[in-house]
Each structure stands twice: as structure tokens, then as C-alpha cells.
Design a protein around this motif. Sequence first.
Motif, short mmCIF file in Angstrom:
data_model
loop_
_atom_site.label_atom_id
_atom_site.label_comp_id
_atom_site.label_asym_id
_atom_site.label_seq_id
_atom_site.Cartn_x
_atom_site.Cartn_y
_atom_site.Cartn_z
N GLU A 94 4.18 27.81 14.57
CA GLU A 94 5.51 27.98 14.02
C GLU A 94 6.35 29.07 14.68
N PRO A 95 5.76 30.11 15.31
CA PRO A 95 6.62 31.16 15.90
C PRO A 95 7.60 30.57 16.91
N SER A 96 8.83 31.09 16.87
CA SER A 96 9.89 30.64 17.79
C SER A 96 9.98 29.11 17.78
N ALA A 97 10.09 28.55 16.57
CA ALA A 97 10.05 27.09 16.42
C ALA A 97 11.23 26.40 17.09
N ASP A 98 12.31 27.14 17.39
CA ASP A 98 13.48 26.52 18.01
C ASP A 98 13.33 26.38 19.52
N GLN A 99 12.22 26.86 20.09
CA GLN A 99 12.01 26.78 21.53
C GLN A 99 11.06 25.64 21.87
N GLU A 100 11.11 25.23 23.14
CA GLU A 100 10.14 24.26 23.64
C GLU A 100 8.82 24.98 23.92
N PRO A 101 7.68 24.29 23.85
CA PRO A 101 7.50 22.87 23.56
C PRO A 101 7.52 22.59 22.06
N SER A 102 7.40 21.31 21.69
CA SER A 102 7.41 20.91 20.29
C SER A 102 6.13 21.39 19.61
N PRO A 103 6.12 21.45 18.27
CA PRO A 103 4.89 21.84 17.57
C PRO A 103 3.69 20.97 17.92
N GLU A 104 3.91 19.65 18.07
CA GLU A 104 2.80 18.76 18.43
C GLU A 104 2.23 19.11 19.80
N HIS A 105 3.12 19.39 20.74
CA HIS A 105 2.69 19.77 22.09
C HIS A 105 1.94 21.10 22.07
N ARG A 106 2.42 22.04 21.28
CA ARG A 106 1.74 23.34 21.18
C ARG A 106 0.33 23.17 20.61
N ARG A 107 0.21 22.34 19.57
CA ARG A 107 -1.12 22.11 18.99
C ARG A 107 -2.07 21.51 20.03
N ARG A 108 -1.58 20.55 20.80
CA ARG A 108 -2.44 19.94 21.82
C ARG A 108 -2.86 20.96 22.87
N LEU A 109 -1.94 21.83 23.28
CA LEU A 109 -2.27 22.85 24.27
C LEU A 109 -3.34 23.81 23.75
N LEU A 110 -3.19 24.27 22.51
CA LEU A 110 -4.15 25.23 21.97
C LEU A 110 -5.50 24.57 21.70
N ARG A 111 -5.50 23.32 21.24
CA ARG A 111 -6.77 22.62 21.02
C ARG A 111 -7.51 22.43 22.34
N ALA A 112 -6.78 22.03 23.38
CA ALA A 112 -7.42 21.82 24.68
C ALA A 112 -7.93 23.14 25.25
N PHE A 113 -7.17 24.22 25.07
CA PHE A 113 -7.60 25.52 25.58
C PHE A 113 -8.82 26.03 24.81
N TYR A 114 -8.84 25.83 23.49
CA TYR A 114 -10.01 26.22 22.71
C TYR A 114 -11.26 25.49 23.22
N THR A 115 -11.13 24.20 23.47
CA THR A 115 -12.27 23.43 23.96
C THR A 115 -12.74 23.97 25.30
N LEU A 116 -11.80 24.30 26.18
CA LEU A 116 -12.15 24.80 27.51
C LEU A 116 -12.90 26.12 27.42
N VAL A 117 -12.36 27.09 26.68
CA VAL A 117 -12.99 28.42 26.65
C VAL A 117 -14.31 28.39 25.88
N THR A 118 -14.40 27.53 24.87
CA THR A 118 -15.63 27.45 24.08
C THR A 118 -16.76 26.82 24.89
N ALA A 119 -16.43 25.80 25.66
CA ALA A 119 -17.46 25.10 26.42
C ALA A 119 -17.83 25.82 27.71
N SER A 120 -16.89 26.62 28.27
CA SER A 120 -17.10 27.10 29.63
C SER A 120 -17.15 28.62 29.78
N HIS A 121 -16.53 29.38 28.88
CA HIS A 121 -16.33 30.80 29.15
C HIS A 121 -17.03 31.73 28.18
#
Length: 394
Positions: free
Chosen positions: A291-318
Amino acid sequence: MGEEGTEGTVHLLCLAATSGVPLFCRSSRGGAPARQQLPFSVIGSLNGVHMFGQNLEVQLSSARTEDTTVVWKSFHDSITLIVLSSEEGTSELRLERLLQMVFGAMASYRLIDSFLGDSELIGDLTQCVDCVVPPEGSLLQEALSGFAEAAGTAFGSLVVSGRVVAATESWWRLGTPEAVLLPWLVGSLPPQAARDYPVYLPHGSPMVPHRLLTLTLLPGLELCLLCGPRPPLSQLDPQLLDRWWQPVLDPLRACVPLGPRALPAGFPLHMDILGLLLLHLELKRCLFTVEPSADQEPSPEHRRRLLRAFYTLVTASHFPPEPGSPEKVEDAAQRSQVPRACYLVSGPEEPGMGWRLVALQSGPRRLLLLSAQSPTHALRGLATHTLHALTPLL
């Protein structure tokens, strides 16, 4: 880094482990339920190759084709779950955890379908309870504990949009996946003033159902009680509700908008932050917001996808394996070499171009941030400052 959840199809298959007879099939496309089903010949082939490996004492857990990821998992030598995903960037870790959650939700198609779709929650992936931070949590905690005792149960919680606002000590002691599944179930059900819902606890009581009583205190905010044969729903009369909840009506109203925001209004976050995920790996709780800076890009759906993918990456690899996960760190020397921070830049590195993601681990807490403006060299400082500010909350 591929973004999980972009356009694609997910097929979930449940089969009897010994006979291979299909028990149910569920599908989604683009995050929405779909009627498309796999041919029986494909289902039989997927199960057959898994059983062939088992007969040779070879455990087939996952496979990839050019455009599809497949994961198999057997439970108690009784059923086999298979998931196929053609969504871009899908990882084995995400699908493995999906199957674990599906097994815990076997009694509810509605709950299973919600795992296959796009959700504002992240507990299905992190296996931590999605929480929010109410502005007057101590008052709500006191009212909840008193009401649960008056109702004759030790298990109570307040849930807003599938996220836990407050819970009794016994509720927090529920194991995984019960603690994640119960609020997720409440958030997936259509609104009702009251419910008396039978639930099976995958670890606590897999054979005998408990009763999940829910009462809507305000639109979107529900009081949940987990109990046995008593009390009857009729015993939770308006007089009992008024006695405990009327004095804290204003704090309750302040909880309603907390669903997607997670943090209290006015909480100081740096203006460059577009989303965050904070996990407490020992308590198995998390705060997740885009929700922070909700008036900026990317959309909330895109932000969720980015954070979910990053969580998967760091959890599996780092980062080191999370408590309770099947992965093990082999020795102390290896533990001393694991990273405590990492970052990823997607797109051009100039500020305002592309996205920056940073992850920081400190003790039992892990913080993931999404930013668009911060220069790369400032990401760790931004994450450290934010984690320090969030630590008193979780």
C-alpha cells in the motif's frame, strides 16, 4: 527474476497413492478458477512416472519442461498431490508449499481454490500467519481474552480480511498449517453475520472436527472462536457481545482499513518504499503490504508478484533454512558463511527506472523491501533503518 502469478494455467491433481484413481482436480487460469481439465491419459502418465520411480526407490519430486513446472508430493502413503504450472517464473519452492497447504485444506474446495488464485495474502508461501498491527492492540487483546473466557474456550482471534489482528495465547500455539489456514478460511468465505463451521485441524485433530464460530463485529472484521461441542452459537448473545466489545468500538473501527495496509495509519515509512514483507521466523508471523505510495507505479498486483518472487529467490538460494523447513544446514562453518543481506535490480539502475528489491536478515526477523527510487548503494541502509522501526511491532 521471473514474476510468479503472471498469465498462465495451474492444474492441481489429487490421486489415491496406491491405485492412482483421481479424487479431484482443480484448475485456475490467470489467477481465476477455470473449467479446463487435463485429459485422463495425461493424469495417468504423470502418476505413472511417479509410481515407477517409487518402485525403483527413486523419489521424483519435480520436473520442468520448456513452459511448465511439475511437482509431486505424497502424504502418509495415502494420497499423491500433483501440481502443474505454466505461470511465468513459477518456482519449485512455491509449488511445494502450495501442496503442503492444499493437503491441510483437503476438506474445503473453496479454500483450495483460493490458494490457486491471486491473493492479497502471502501465508501460503511463507507459511507464516498474515497479521496486521492495530493502533490499540492491548485493549483489543484484553477484550478478546475476556470474551473467549466468558464463552468457554481458550482459542480466540480477531480477523480482518484474512489477517489476524489479535489472538489468545492458545490460538497462537496452534501449529502450522492450522494457524495459517484458519484465518485464510475466514477471509475466503462470503460475508455472514455468524457461522458455526466444522473444521479439521491437520495436526491437532485430523479425524474429529472442531467448530469454528465466527461473529461479524464490523464489516470485514470477524471474531473467531475455535471450540468443541460447546458453547452453542446461540449462547453468544448480543448482551455478551456488547459487554466486551462496546467499550472498544473505536479501536475496532480503526482495524477495518488495516487489511491491505497491515501497518497503523501514520506509521513512518520512507517515501521510496513501495512494498514490504516482514517475517518473524520463530513466531511464524508476518506483515505484508503493498500500500505505501499507492498512487505510483507499479500496480498493487505487480508489487505483490515482485515480492513473492523475490521471497522465493532469497529463501531458496541465499538465506539459511527457515525453522521447521526440511532443508538443513550441514555444519557450523557453512552457517557462518550464509549471507545476511542481498539485493536485486530489475531493469535500468538509474533511480526512478526499474525496481529494486533488498532482503535483510537479523536474528529471527527477515525483511524484504520493494523500492523504485533508492540508488543501489543505499538499499541496505534503507532496509536496516526500516527493520529497526518495525521491530517493536513484530
